[in-house]
Design a protein around this motif. Structure first.
Motif, short mmCIF file in Angstrom:
data_model
loop_
_atom_site.label_atom_id
_atom_site.label_comp_id
_atom_site.label_asym_id
_atom_site.label_seq_id
_atom_site.Cartn_x
_atom_site.Cartn_y
_atom_site.Cartn_z
N GLY A 80 0.79 -1.22 0.00
CA GLY A 80 0.00 0.00 0.00
C GLY A 80 0.82 1.28 0.00
N ASP A 81 2.08 1.20 0.45
CA ASP A 81 2.94 2.39 0.50
C ASP A 81 3.92 2.45 -0.66
OD1 ASP A 81 4.48 0.25 1.27
OD2 ASP A 81 5.40 1.24 2.99
N SER A 82 3.63 1.71 -1.72
CA SER A 82 4.53 1.65 -2.87
C SER A 82 4.27 2.79 -3.85
CB SER A 82 4.38 0.31 -3.60
OG SER A 82 5.07 0.34 -4.83
N LEU A 83 5.35 3.42 -4.30
CA LEU A 83 5.25 4.38 -5.39
C LEU A 83 5.64 3.75 -6.72
CD1 LEU A 83 6.62 7.81 -4.09
CD2 LEU A 83 4.28 7.21 -4.71
N LYS A 84 6.53 2.76 -6.68
CA LYS A 84 6.91 2.06 -7.90
C LYS A 84 7.44 0.67 -7.54
CE LYS A 84 9.43 2.43 -12.24
NZ LYS A 84 10.22 3.31 -13.15
N ALA A 111 -10.38 -1.94 -5.02
CA ALA A 111 -9.97 -1.08 -3.92
C ALA A 111 -8.46 -1.07 -3.72
CB ALA A 111 -10.67 -1.51 -2.63
N GLU A 112 -7.75 -2.03 -4.29
CA GLU A 112 -6.30 -2.11 -4.10
C GLU A 112 -5.62 -2.55 -5.38
OE1 GLU A 112 -5.22 -5.09 -1.26
OE2 GLU A 112 -6.58 -6.56 -2.08
N ALA A 113 -4.32 -2.25 -5.47
CA ALA A 113 -3.54 -2.68 -6.62
C ALA A 113 -3.15 -4.15 -6.45
CB ALA A 113 -2.29 -1.82 -6.76
N VAL A 114 -3.09 -4.85 -7.58
CA VAL A 114 -2.80 -6.27 -7.58
C VAL A 114 -1.57 -6.54 -8.45
CG1 VAL A 114 -3.67 -8.55 -8.25
CG2 VAL A 114 -5.22 -6.86 -7.25
N ILE A 115 -0.73 -7.45 -7.99
CA ILE A 115 0.43 -7.88 -8.76
C ILE A 115 0.18 -9.30 -9.26
CG2 ILE A 115 2.89 -8.45 -8.69
CD1 ILE A 115 3.19 -6.33 -6.49
N TYR A 116 0.27 -9.48 -10.59
CA TYR A 116 0.17 -10.80 -11.20
C TYR A 116 1.56 -11.29 -11.57
CZ TYR A 116 -4.75 -9.48 -11.89
OH TYR A 116 -6.06 -9.07 -11.70
N THR A 117 1.84 -12.54 -11.31
CA THR A 117 3.14 -13.13 -11.65
C THR A 117 3.00 -14.65 -11.64
OG1 THR A 117 5.49 -13.22 -11.04
CG2 THR A 117 3.89 -13.17 -9.24
N ASP A 118 4.04 -15.32 -12.13
CA ASP A 118 4.07 -16.78 -12.07
C ASP A 118 4.91 -17.28 -10.90
OD1 ASP A 118 2.48 -17.18 -14.34
OD2 ASP A 118 4.20 -16.94 -15.69
N CYS A 124 8.65 -8.64 -2.96
CA CYS A 124 8.55 -7.44 -3.79
C CYS A 124 9.60 -6.42 -3.35
CB CYS A 124 7.15 -6.85 -3.67
SG CYS A 124 6.89 -5.37 -4.65
N ILE A 125 10.35 -5.90 -4.31
CA ILE A 125 11.30 -4.81 -4.08
C ILE A 125 10.68 -3.56 -4.69
CG2 ILE A 125 13.63 -3.96 -4.52
CD1 ILE A 125 14.44 -6.94 -4.93
N TYR A 126 10.51 -2.53 -3.88
CA TYR A 126 9.79 -1.36 -4.38
C TYR A 126 10.31 -0.08 -3.74
CZ TYR A 126 6.98 -1.48 -0.02
OH TYR A 126 6.56 -1.47 1.28
N THR A 127 9.89 1.03 -4.34
CA THR A 127 10.19 2.35 -3.78
C THR A 127 9.05 2.77 -2.88
OG1 THR A 127 11.57 3.05 -5.64
CG2 THR A 127 10.55 4.78 -4.33
N GLN A 128 9.38 3.02 -1.64
CA GLN A 128 8.38 3.39 -0.64
C GLN A 128 8.10 4.89 -0.70
OE1 GLN A 128 9.71 2.90 3.43
NE2 GLN A 128 7.65 2.47 4.15
N ASP A 129 6.86 5.25 -0.44
CA ASP A 129 6.46 6.65 -0.41
C ASP A 129 6.89 7.26 0.92
OD1 ASP A 129 5.32 9.11 -0.76
OD2 ASP A 129 3.25 8.43 -0.77
N ILE A 130 8.01 7.96 0.91
CA ILE A 130 8.57 8.55 2.14
C ILE A 130 8.27 10.05 2.15
CG2 ILE A 130 10.68 9.03 3.42
CD1 ILE A 130 11.78 6.41 2.48
#
Length: 202
Positions: A80-84, A111-118, A124-130
């Motif tokens: 939920g705190d991901s920017l990218k 209501a939320e973003a979903v990640i699809y993968t195999d 998940c490695i992501y940029t946090q909204d700081i």
């Protein structure tokens, strides 16, 4: 945090040649309104523009109930705190190389973003909204100043602002390149990706 934000505003104003400055980011005059109008967009843009180590976070993804699209094997709730989203990885793989990057798709799940993968048991490695600017390195804060200055220059300075905006955009690009080089030297694990652009897009 408020005083840091005010400082960012005033430095951006100084860079565009303003003679008006702020004592608080909560002021309601013209220059304060302009800075506040563009600030969040600039802040998030700078965070997304490069995989900064200070904003990097890695978490195990939560598997979502239901059936993913037929072209994917699993579906997860995006942080939920991901920017990218930068990459997905298997547990224990600290820094995925280009050839190790796992295909995924980020989509809206209502209501939320979903990640699809195999990938099963995906991390998940992501940029946090700081939002707290005291956590930002000084060179990345400088990039934010130049980016904000570029955004406010035209509405603040009129036609003259076009040239100022171009100058601020060039300054932003130069500062990001320097900050990115410093960022890459703040840690080392595996062979880094082959170019600055690959890292910037990572």
């Amino acid at each position: 945090m408020s005083s840091s934000k005010t400082q960012i505003f005033n430095m951006a104003l100084a860079n565009v040649g303003s003679t008006e400055f702020l004592t608080s980011d909560t002021e309601t005059n013209h220059v304060a309104n302009l800075c506040n109008l563009f600030y969040e967009q600039s802040r998030k843009f700078v965070l997304r523009d490069f995989p900064w180590r200070f904003a990097k976070r890695r978490v195990a993804l939560a598997l979502l109930a239901g059936t993913p699209p037929t072209c994917w094997g699993f579906q997860y709730s995006a942080p939920g705190d991901s920017l990218k989203i930068r990459a997905l990885a298997t547990p224990g793989n600290r820094t995925p190389l280009v050839e190790q990057k796992i295909p995924f798709e980020l989509a809206s799940g209502g209501a939320e973003a979903v990640i699809y993968t195999d990938l099963e048991e995906a991390e998940c490695i992501y940029t946090q909204d700081i939002e707290d600017l005291t956590r930002w390195p000084v060179d990345v804060r400088s990039a934010l100043i130049y980016h904000l200055a570029a955004q406010i220059s035209l509405p603040l300075r009129g036609k003259e602002g076009l040239q100022i905006a171009s100058s601020m955009q060039s300054a932003y690009a130069a500062v990001v390149e320097q900050a990115a080089a410093a960022n890459l030297n703040e840690g080392f694990d595996q062979t880094p990706e082959c170019s600055f652009l690959q890292a910037r897009n990572g």
